[in-house]
Design a protein around this motif. Structure first.
Motif, PDB file in Angstrom:
ATOM      1  N   CYS A 100       0.832  -1.211   0.000  1.00 33.32           N
ATOM      2  CA  CYS A 100       0.000   0.000   0.000  1.00 33.32           C
ATOM      3  C   CYS A 100       0.863   1.255   0.000  1.00 33.32           C
ATOM      4  CB  CYS A 100      -0.944  -0.008   1.202  1.00 33.32           C
ATOM      5  SG  CYS A 100      -2.226  -1.258   1.092  1.00 33.32           S
ATOM      6  N   VAL A 101       1.908   1.265   0.806  1.00 34.43           N
ATOM      7  CA  VAL A 101       2.792   2.429   0.861  1.00 34.43           C
ATOM      8  C   VAL A 101       3.480   2.635  -0.485  1.00 34.43           C
ATOM      9  CG1 VAL A 101       4.939   3.285   1.889  1.00 34.43           C
ATOM     10  CG2 VAL A 101       3.136   2.400   3.350  1.00 34.43           C
ATOM     11  N   LEU A 102       3.976   1.555  -1.094  1.00 33.55           N
ATOM     12  CA  LEU A 102       4.645   1.692  -2.388  1.00 33.55           C
ATOM     13  C   LEU A 102       3.680   2.147  -3.481  1.00 33.55           C
ATOM     14  CD1 LEU A 102       7.050  -1.362  -2.359  1.00 33.55           C
ATOM     15  CD2 LEU A 102       7.597   1.031  -1.975  1.00 33.55           C
ATOM     16  N   ILE A 103       2.443   1.682  -3.451  1.00 32.73           N
ATOM     17  CA  ILE A 103       1.450   2.143  -4.416  1.00 32.73           C
ATOM     18  C   ILE A 103       1.169   3.625  -4.186  1.00 32.73           C
ATOM     19  CG2 ILE A 103      -0.989   1.965  -5.058  1.00 32.73           C
ATOM     20  CD1 ILE A 103      -0.709  -1.076  -4.699  1.00 32.73           C
ATOM     21  N   GLY A 104       1.067   4.037  -2.937  1.00 27.78           N
ATOM     22  CA  GLY A 104       0.864   5.458  -2.628  1.00 27.78           C
ATOM     23  C   GLY A 104       2.028   6.311  -3.089  1.00 27.78           C
ATOM     24  N   VAL A 105       3.246   5.837  -2.879  1.00 28.12           N
ATOM     25  CA  VAL A 105       4.430   6.584  -3.333  1.00 28.12           C
ATOM     26  C   VAL A 105       4.443   6.679  -4.854  1.00 28.12           C
ATOM     27  CG1 VAL A 105       6.951   6.456  -3.486  1.00 28.12           C
ATOM     28  CG2 VAL A 105       5.829   6.129  -1.291  1.00 28.12           C
ATOM     29  N   ALA A 106       4.112   5.590  -5.530  1.00 30.93           N
ATOM     30  CA  ALA A 106       4.072   5.612  -7.000  1.00 30.93           C
ATOM     31  C   ALA A 106       3.007   6.596  -7.488  1.00 30.93           C
ATOM     32  CB  ALA A 106       3.803   4.214  -7.541  1.00 30.93           C
ATOM     33  N   PHE A 107       1.832   6.568  -6.879  1.00 28.13           N
ATOM     34  CA  PHE A 107       0.760   7.496  -7.262  1.00 28.13           C
ATOM     35  C   PHE A 107       1.181   8.939  -7.017  1.00 28.13           C
ATOM     36  CE2 PHE A 107      -3.144   9.877  -6.234  1.00 28.13           C
ATOM     37  CZ  PHE A 107      -3.811   9.746  -7.437  1.00 28.13           C
ATOM     38  N   PHE A 108       1.779   9.191  -5.862  1.00 28.11           N
ATOM     39  CA  PHE A 108       2.237  10.545  -5.541  1.00 28.11           C
ATOM     40  C   PHE A 108       3.310  11.009  -6.515  1.00 28.11           C
ATOM     41  CE2 PHE A 108       5.230  13.399  -3.429  1.00 28.11           C
ATOM     42  CZ  PHE A 108       4.376  14.449  -3.119  1.00 28.11           C
ATOM     43  N   SER A 109       4.228  10.126  -6.877  1.00 25.95           N
ATOM     44  CA  SER A 109       5.291  10.532  -7.799  1.00 25.95           C
ATOM     45  C   SER A 109       4.731  10.831  -9.181  1.00 25.95           C
ATOM     46  CB  SER A 109       6.381   9.466  -7.872  1.00 25.95           C
ATOM     47  OG  SER A 109       5.880   8.284  -8.454  1.00 25.95           O
ATOM     48  N   VAL A 110       3.741  10.063  -9.632  1.00 19.29           N
ATOM     49  CA  VAL A 110       3.110  10.340 -10.932  1.00 19.29           C
ATOM     50  C   VAL A 110       2.383  11.674 -10.881  1.00 19.29           C
ATOM     51  CG1 VAL A 110       1.265   9.590 -12.504  1.00 19.29           C
ATOM     52  CG2 VAL A 110       2.951   7.951 -11.674  1.00 19.29           C
ATOM     53  N   VAL A 111       1.624  11.931  -9.820  1.00 20.81           N
ATOM     54  CA  VAL A 111       0.886  13.190  -9.698  1.00 20.81           C
ATOM     55  C   VAL A 111       1.856  14.362  -9.580  1.00 20.81           C
ATOM     56  CG1 VAL A 111      -0.663  14.501  -8.179  1.00 20.81           C
ATOM     57  CG2 VAL A 111      -1.204  12.148  -8.780  1.00 20.81           C
ATOM     58  N   ALA A 112       2.881  14.213  -8.732  1.00 17.11           N
ATOM     59  CA  ALA A 112       3.838  15.303  -8.545  1.00 17.11           C
ATOM     60  C   ALA A 112       4.586  15.602  -9.841  1.00 17.11           C
ATOM     61  CB  ALA A 112       4.816  14.953  -7.432  1.00 17.11           C
ATOM     62  N   SER A 113       5.017  14.567 -10.574  1.00 17.12           N
ATOM     63  CA  SER A 113       5.723  14.818 -11.833  1.00 17.12           C
ATOM     64  C   SER A 113       4.785  15.429 -12.865  1.00 17.12           C
ATOM     65  CB  SER A 113       6.355  13.532 -12.362  1.00 17.12           C
ATOM     66  OG  SER A 113       5.361  12.597 -12.697  1.00 17.12           O
ATOM     67  N   SER A 114       3.509  15.063 -12.855  1.00 11.41           N
ATOM     68  CA  SER A 114       2.537  15.674 -13.773  1.00 11.41           C
ATOM     69  C   SER A 114       2.340  17.147 -13.444  1.00 11.41           C
ATOM     70  CB  SER A 114       1.194  14.947 -13.702  1.00 11.41           C
ATOM     71  OG  SER A 114       1.346  13.609 -14.078  1.00 11.41           O
TER      72      SER A 114
END
Length: 149
Positions: free
Chosen positions: A94-108
């Motif tokens: 769950c934490v890794l999925i959250g980090v991946a989602f956050f990194s995609v949103v932040a880079s966007s």
């Protein structure tokens, strides 16, 4: 019962007991002070024998309980550890999925800001984003434009 079969049984019993008593280890035990005392006091020997026989069941049950408890605690420890590892793995996922989602949103968001800022800069300050050749060409055009006037 026939008398001959009881005599045969008695003879078998006596030969077996003679073999046991003739064993050197049993012979050494029979010469000990405790056994000699019990031979002289049959009531005490009976009490010791009854105590040993009656204590065997509770002691055996206690040892069985201890072994079952030990096995159950080992098995439950393994299941509990497996459960904890499962919970930890799910939490990590769950934490890794959250980090991946956050990194995609932040880079966007950063990419959107980059595009927006570069577009604004190109619109209001075009001379900041031109290359050196374009800048020299524009300066040459201005000079020719100024000289023709």
């Amino acid at each position: 019962m026939q008398p001959s079969s009881s005599n045969e049984m008695w003879e078998g019993w006596s030969t077996m007991s003679n073999q046991v008593y003739n064993n050197p280890k049993v012979n050494l035990l029979m010469k000990s002070r405790a056994v000699q005392y019990l031979n002289g006091h049959p009531v005490v020997a009976l009490a010791v024998m009854l105590f040993c026989a009656m204590a065997a069941v509770p002691v055996g049950l206690f040892v069985l309980f201890a072994l079952v408890t030990l096995v159950m605690s080992a098995v439950s420890f393994l299941f509990f550890e497996g459960f904890l590892l499962f919970v930890g793995a799910v939490s990590l996922t769950c934490v890794l999925i959250g980090v991946a989602f956050f990194s995609v949103v932040a880079s966007s968001v950063v990419a959107a800001f980059y595009v927006a800022i570069s577009t604004i800069l190109n619109y209001y300050y075009p001379h900041l984003t031109k290359t050196e050749k374009e800048h020299d060409k524009d300066n040459g055009d201005k000079m020719t434009h100024n000289s023709t006037q």
